[in-house]
Design a protein around this motif. Structure first.
Motif, PDB file in Angstrom:
ATOM      1  N   MET A 172      22.380  18.704  50.262  1.00 47.92           N
ATOM      2  CA  MET A 172      21.904  19.303  49.015  1.00 47.92           C
ATOM      3  C   MET A 172      21.036  20.528  49.326  1.00 47.92           C
ATOM      4  O   MET A 172      20.058  20.433  50.057  1.00 47.92           O
ATOM      5  N   LYS A 173      21.429  21.669  48.759  1.00 42.01           N
ATOM      6  CA  LYS A 173      20.652  22.890  48.991  1.00 42.01           C
ATOM      7  C   LYS A 173      19.312  22.815  48.272  1.00 42.01           C
ATOM      8  O   LYS A 173      19.229  22.317  47.150  1.00 42.01           O
ATOM      9  N   LYS A 174      18.283  23.317  48.922  1.00 45.92           N
ATOM     10  CA  LYS A 174      16.959  23.327  48.300  1.00 45.92           C
ATOM     11  C   LYS A 174      16.783  24.595  47.478  1.00 45.92           C
ATOM     12  O   LYS A 174      17.458  25.604  47.694  1.00 45.92           O
ATOM     13  N   THR A 175      15.839  24.530  46.532  1.00 44.62           N
ATOM     14  CA  THR A 175      15.504  25.686  45.701  1.00 44.62           C
ATOM     15  C   THR A 175      14.046  26.045  45.924  1.00 44.62           C
ATOM     16  O   THR A 175      13.173  25.172  45.888  1.00 44.62           O
ATOM     17  N   ALA A 176      13.792  27.335  46.169  1.00 42.70           N
ATOM     18  CA  ALA A 176      12.430  27.824  46.374  1.00 42.70           C
ATOM     19  C   ALA A 176      12.060  28.810  45.281  1.00 42.70           C
ATOM     20  O   ALA A 176      12.874  29.661  44.901  1.00 42.70           O
ATOM     21  N   LEU A 177      10.844  28.688  44.766  1.00 42.67           N
ATOM     22  CA  LEU A 177      10.305  29.675  43.836  1.00 42.67           C
ATOM     23  C   LEU A 177       9.263  30.496  44.576  1.00 42.67           C
ATOM     24  O   LEU A 177       8.351  29.945  45.191  1.00 42.67           O
ATOM     25  N   ILE A 178       9.427  31.817  44.540  1.00 43.51           N
ATOM     26  CA  ILE A 178       8.538  32.735  45.266  1.00 43.51           C
ATOM     27  C   ILE A 178       7.889  33.690  44.268  1.00 43.51           C
ATOM     28  O   ILE A 178       8.585  34.398  43.538  1.00 43.51           O
ATOM     29  N   THR A 179       6.556  33.731  44.228  1.00 47.56           N
ATOM     30  CA  THR A 179       5.866  34.717  43.389  1.00 47.56           C
ATOM     31  C   THR A 179       5.594  35.971  44.222  1.00 47.56           C
ATOM     32  O   THR A 179       5.548  35.921  45.451  1.00 47.56           O
ATOM     33  N   GLY A 180       5.426  37.085  43.533  1.00 47.22           N
ATOM     34  CA  GLY A 180       5.213  38.350  44.244  1.00 47.22           C
ATOM     35  C   GLY A 180       6.389  38.686  45.130  1.00 47.22           C
ATOM     36  O   GLY A 180       6.228  39.153  46.254  1.00 47.22           O
ATOM     37  N   ALA A 181       7.606  38.472  44.594  1.00 46.39           N
ATOM     38  CA  ALA A 181       8.821  38.579  45.423  1.00 46.39           C
ATOM     39  C   ALA A 181       9.378  39.997  45.532  1.00 46.39           C
ATOM     40  O   ALA A 181      10.362  40.219  46.219  1.00 46.39           O
ATOM     41  N   THR A 182       8.736  40.966  44.852  1.00 42.57           N
ATOM     42  CA  THR A 182       9.328  42.303  44.824  1.00 42.57           C
ATOM     43  C   THR A 182       8.938  43.189  46.002  1.00 42.57           C
ATOM     44  O   THR A 182       9.477  44.278  46.159  1.00 42.57           O
ATOM     45  N   SER A 183       8.004  42.745  46.819  1.00 41.01           N
ATOM     46  CA  SER A 183       7.607  43.564  47.980  1.00 41.01           C
ATOM     47  C   SER A 183       6.955  42.693  49.045  1.00 41.01           C
ATOM     48  O   SER A 183       6.669  41.523  48.830  1.00 41.01           O
ATOM     49  N   GLY A 184       6.735  43.297  50.209  1.00 39.45           N
ATOM     50  CA  GLY A 184       5.951  42.673  51.267  1.00 39.45           C
ATOM     51  C   GLY A 184       6.432  41.305  51.704  1.00 39.45           C
ATOM     52  O   GLY A 184       7.629  41.075  51.898  1.00 39.45           O
ATOM     53  N   ILE A 185       5.488  40.381  51.850  1.00 34.59           N
ATOM     54  CA  ILE A 185       5.776  39.045  52.380  1.00 34.59           C
ATOM     55  C   ILE A 185       6.723  38.279  51.457  1.00 34.59           C
ATOM     56  O   ILE A 185       7.632  37.593  51.910  1.00 34.59           O
ATOM     57  N   GLY A 186       6.532  38.399  50.142  1.00 34.19           N
ATOM     58  CA  GLY A 186       7.389  37.682  49.190  1.00 34.19           C
ATOM     59  C   GLY A 186       8.840  38.102  49.312  1.00 34.19           C
ATOM     60  O   GLY A 186       9.751  37.266  49.355  1.00 34.19           O
TER      61      GLY A 186
END
Length: 250
Positions: free
Chosen positions: A1-15
């Protein structure tokens, strides 16, 4: 089963780098950020590798944050991994000269924004008795440096909240991790110094950590066996010894 991740600040840098790293390993992605065009571009780039859903909102806005996460379609609404990455530094002033607007921005995004997103995600994790929360802190959460005052305070808060989460969520088998980088070459300094030459000079004369370096450590943490939790990571580039000592070439 594939996992799902939610990432904030995903438009640049570390995110953004974490989104690319996770996509390589087939993790489904919910990418959150304030810049719709960038979100769409990243989705387009990664959609061949994994399933991607984008949410355009500002973590400072409590109602908007809760509403956006509640709107997730069924295919994306079971969040296995939460990356609380949205954060910023505004200004580098001694406390007596600090701007109230800068202070508000740092506390609202770095601390309250992290809490709003976590509040939207954690209840489902506790119900399922599984999940992994990674809060992106900073070496500024480990030590205070001159003119760091409120930014360091916000990142100390992130670390304290992370440790509190780990205690409270322990009965549910939920992993909680803090990743605390030192100098990372991102748009961070453009924001902190409000653009200009000072921002450009921050990364001159040495090789700073790159966003991809941090993303690899984040993936390492989420890919450990179920009995292993990487609780806390402090990472520097080789040239950096602490918040105030960086070996630079002339």
């Amino acid at each position: 089963m594939k996992k799902t991740a939610l990432i904030t600040g995903a438009t640049s840098g570390i995110g953004r780098a974490t989104a690319y790293e996770f996509a390589k390993h087939g993790i489904n992605l919910v990418l959150c950020g304030r810049r719709q065009e960038r979100l769409e571009e990243i989705k387009k780039n990664l959609s061949q590798q994994t399933h991607v859903h984008i949410l355009n909102f500002d973590v400072r806005d409590k109602e908007e944050t809760l509403k956006a996460i509640a709107s997730l379609p069924e295919a994306f609404n079971t969040i296995d991994i939460l990356i609380n990455n949205a954060g910023n530094a505004h200004g580098l002033d001694p406390i007596q000269d600090g701007s109230l607007e800068d202070w508000d921005a740092m506390m609202d995004i770095n601390v309250k924004g992290l809490l709003y997103v976590s509040k939207a995600i954690i209840p489902d994790m506790t119900k399922r008795k599984s999940g992994h929360i990674i809060n992106i802190g900073s070496s500024a959460g480990k030590e205070v440096y001159p003119k760091g005052n409120v930014y360091c305070g916000s990142k100390h808060a992130v670390l304290a909240i992370t440790e509190g989460m780990r205690i409270d969520l322990n009965p549910f088998g939920i992993k909680v991790t803090a990743i605390n980088p030192g100098l990372v070459e991102t748009e961070f300094s453009q924001v902190r110094f409000k653009g200009g030459q000072q921002a450009d000079n921050v990364y001159k004369g040495y090789k700073a950590l790159q966003p991809e370096d941090v993303a690899e450590v984040i993936y390492f943490a989420v890919s450990r066996p179920s009995h292993v939790n990487i609780a806390d990571v402090l990472m520097f580039c080789t040239a950096q010894a602490n918040s105030s000592i960086v070996k630079k070439t002339d």
